[in-house]
Design an enzyme around this catalytic site. Structure first.
Site, short mmCIF file in Angstrom:
data_model
loop_
_atom_site.label_atom_id
_atom_site.label_comp_id
_atom_site.label_asym_id
_atom_site.label_seq_id
_atom_site.Cartn_x
_atom_site.Cartn_y
_atom_site.Cartn_z
N ASN A 165 -6.81 -3.83 -4.73
CA ASN A 165 -8.06 -3.32 -5.28
C ASN A 165 -7.89 -1.97 -5.98
O ASN A 165 -8.54 -1.69 -6.99
CB ASN A 165 -9.13 -3.23 -4.19
CG ASN A 165 -8.68 -2.46 -2.97
OD1 ASN A 165 -7.74 -2.88 -2.28
ND2 ASN A 165 -9.34 -1.36 -2.68
N HIS A 214 -10.46 -2.59 7.66
CA HIS A 214 -11.13 -3.52 6.75
C HIS A 214 -11.56 -4.80 7.43
O HIS A 214 -12.52 -5.45 7.00
CB HIS A 214 -10.22 -3.86 5.56
CG HIS A 214 -10.04 -2.73 4.60
ND1 HIS A 214 -11.09 -2.11 3.97
CD2 HIS A 214 -8.92 -2.09 4.15
CE1 HIS A 214 -10.64 -1.16 3.18
NE2 HIS A 214 -9.33 -1.13 3.27
N HIS A 274 -3.21 -9.61 -1.33
CA HIS A 274 -3.42 -8.21 -0.91
C HIS A 274 -4.38 -8.11 0.27
O HIS A 274 -4.10 -7.42 1.26
CB HIS A 274 -3.96 -7.37 -2.06
CG HIS A 274 -4.29 -5.96 -1.65
ND1 HIS A 274 -3.31 -5.07 -1.24
CD2 HIS A 274 -5.47 -5.29 -1.55
CE1 HIS A 274 -3.88 -3.91 -0.92
NE2 HIS A 274 -5.18 -4.03 -1.08
N ASP A 310 0.83 -1.21 0.00
CA ASP A 310 0.00 0.00 0.00
C ASP A 310 0.86 1.26 0.00
O ASP A 310 0.78 2.10 0.89
CB ASP A 310 -0.94 -0.02 1.22
CG ASP A 310 -1.80 -1.27 1.25
OD1 ASP A 310 -2.95 -1.21 0.82
OD2 ASP A 310 -1.30 -2.33 1.69
N HIS A 365 -3.56 -4.20 2.44
CA HIS A 365 -4.95 -3.75 2.44
C HIS A 365 -5.26 -2.89 3.65
O HIS A 365 -5.67 -1.73 3.49
CB HIS A 365 -5.91 -4.93 2.33
CG HIS A 365 -7.30 -4.54 1.91
ND1 HIS A 365 -7.55 -3.63 0.90
CD2 HIS A 365 -8.53 -4.95 2.38
CE1 HIS A 365 -8.86 -3.49 0.75
NE2 HIS A 365 -9.47 -4.28 1.63
N ASP A 391 -1.81 -2.72 -3.93
CA ASP A 391 -2.11 -1.29 -3.94
C ASP A 391 -0.81 -0.54 -4.21
O ASP A 391 -0.30 0.22 -3.39
CB ASP A 391 -2.78 -0.84 -2.66
CG ASP A 391 -4.29 -1.09 -2.70
OD1 ASP A 391 -4.78 -1.66 -3.69
OD2 ASP A 391 -4.98 -0.71 -1.73
N TYR A 428 -1.64 4.55 -6.26
CA TYR A 428 -2.88 5.24 -5.85
C TYR A 428 -3.11 6.45 -6.76
O TYR A 428 -2.16 7.02 -7.30
CB TYR A 428 -2.75 5.71 -4.40
CG TYR A 428 -2.86 4.62 -3.37
CD1 TYR A 428 -4.09 4.20 -2.91
CD2 TYR A 428 -1.72 4.02 -2.86
CE1 TYR A 428 -4.20 3.19 -1.95
CE2 TYR A 428 -1.81 3.01 -1.91
CZ TYR A 428 -3.05 2.60 -1.46
OH TYR A 428 -3.14 1.61 -0.51
#
Length: 331
Positions: free
Chosen positions: A118, A221, A212, A47, A247, A80, A83
């Site tokens: 995602n 999450h 992920h 991420d 994530h 991820d 971004y």
């Protein structure tokens, strides 16, 4: 052969490689041993891709220092990668701005084995799998699902985004790149079948699965329901040692009271989320460590032992955990 014909052949090769990389089948790759004793050192980050912002650059600097001390063999990215919405195509400047120009320390110029998150699916997901990016930066290696063989450990990278129902039923204003995924049921059943088969056949000293999305997490999450239902039983039935994910933008370690499996989150590569600790989602006896800040993780692996360290942005070790095969065999 004329230049036009050569270009056409190159484009066909690239197209074939992308299509192979896009499906659910688990291809195998080998990372050769670099240390005489066969041990390995791995850094894990997730991420992260924000063009250096949200302390991504500062964390990259510390990663370089730690990777040099640990003599890291390769890096794992838990997804991820870019971004807010992945890459637009293979020429998107975000690839350089968030990756090549950020992770410049000599100790980080190793192979980066990467899965999609995602947010990557919200852009041109196929672009991240393209050989064009490998040609731009030789350390980049990204596929949806694959197996990485080493002398003492086997890493099973799986594509977890298609397991989440909400991305299909309630995507809100987001558009996901589902090329190579549809029909979804067939894609997921193939992935689950191939993962189970590969784990059953594996004779590796250590079995490590990377995705992920979380399986178990006390972060914002929380647990990913479909992974708990579909993937977790396969991991437990086949003596998987570690499940590593991103994530949730935090660092955490959760153990299992009835199997050897350890759940490790390394999702603090840039923007982190304060709070999010949900005590009701986990047995407190299984909760080993939680940090709602930026950081990364390292693994030191030998034939008999594994040692995990979590670091903050200043290089402080926040949590250590280790185990031997004799420990696991007693569970």
């Amino acid at each position: 052969m004329g230049s036009n014909s050569q270009l056409m052949v190159l484009m066909i090769i690239i197209f074939v490689e992308i299509m192979v990389a896009a499906n659910g089948e688990l291809q195998r790759f080998v990372h050769p041993a670099t240390k005489a004793d066969g041990s390995m050192s791995v850094l894990v980050i997730g991420d992260w891709g924000r063009k250096g912002m949200y302390n991504q650059s500062q964390l990259a600097y510390q990663m370089g220092i730690t990777a040099e001390k640990k003599d890291v063999d390769f890096i794992i990215s838990t997804g991820d990668n870019f971004y807010p919405s992945g890459l637009t195509d293979e020429n998107d400047p975000a690839f350089d701005e968030s990756f090549t120009n950020i992770y410049t320390a000599p100790s980080l110029l190793k192979k980066w084995y990467t899965v999609l998150g995602n947010h990557d699916y919200r852009g041109n997901a196929i672009a991240q799998l393209s050989p064009i990016l490998k040609a731009k930066d030789s350390k980049w290696f990204c596929m949806k699902s694959f197996i990485l063989n080493t002398d003492i450990a086997e890493f099973f990278f799986i594509d977890t985004t298609p397991f989440e129902d909400k991305y299909f039923t309630d995507p809100e204003d987001e558009v996901y790149d589902w090329r190579g995924v549809l029909p979804r049921d067939k894609y997921l059943s193939t992935l689950l079948r191939d993962l189970e088969s590969a784990l059953i056949e594996s004779r590796a000293k250590w079995k490590i699965v990377v995705g992920h999305h979380t399986i178990k997490s006390v972060g914002i999450h929380g647990n990913t329901k479909k992974l708990v239902q579909k993937v977790l039983p396969i991991l437990e039935a086949n003596d998987v040692d570690l499940y590593i994910n991103g994530h949730d933008h935090c660092l955490e370690h959760i153990s299992s009271h009835h199997s050897r499996l350890q759940f490790l989150t390394s999702g603090g590569g840039s923007k982190a989320w304060r709070g999010g600790y949900d005590r009701t989602s986990i047995n407190e006896k299984e909760m080993r460590f939680y940090y709602d800040g930026q950081g990364f993780m390292t693994m030191q692996i030998t034939e008999t032992d594994i040692d995990i360290d979590f670091y903050d942005i200043f290089g402080n070790v926040l949590h250590k955990w280790g185990a031997s095969k004799s420990y696991f065999s007693s569970i």
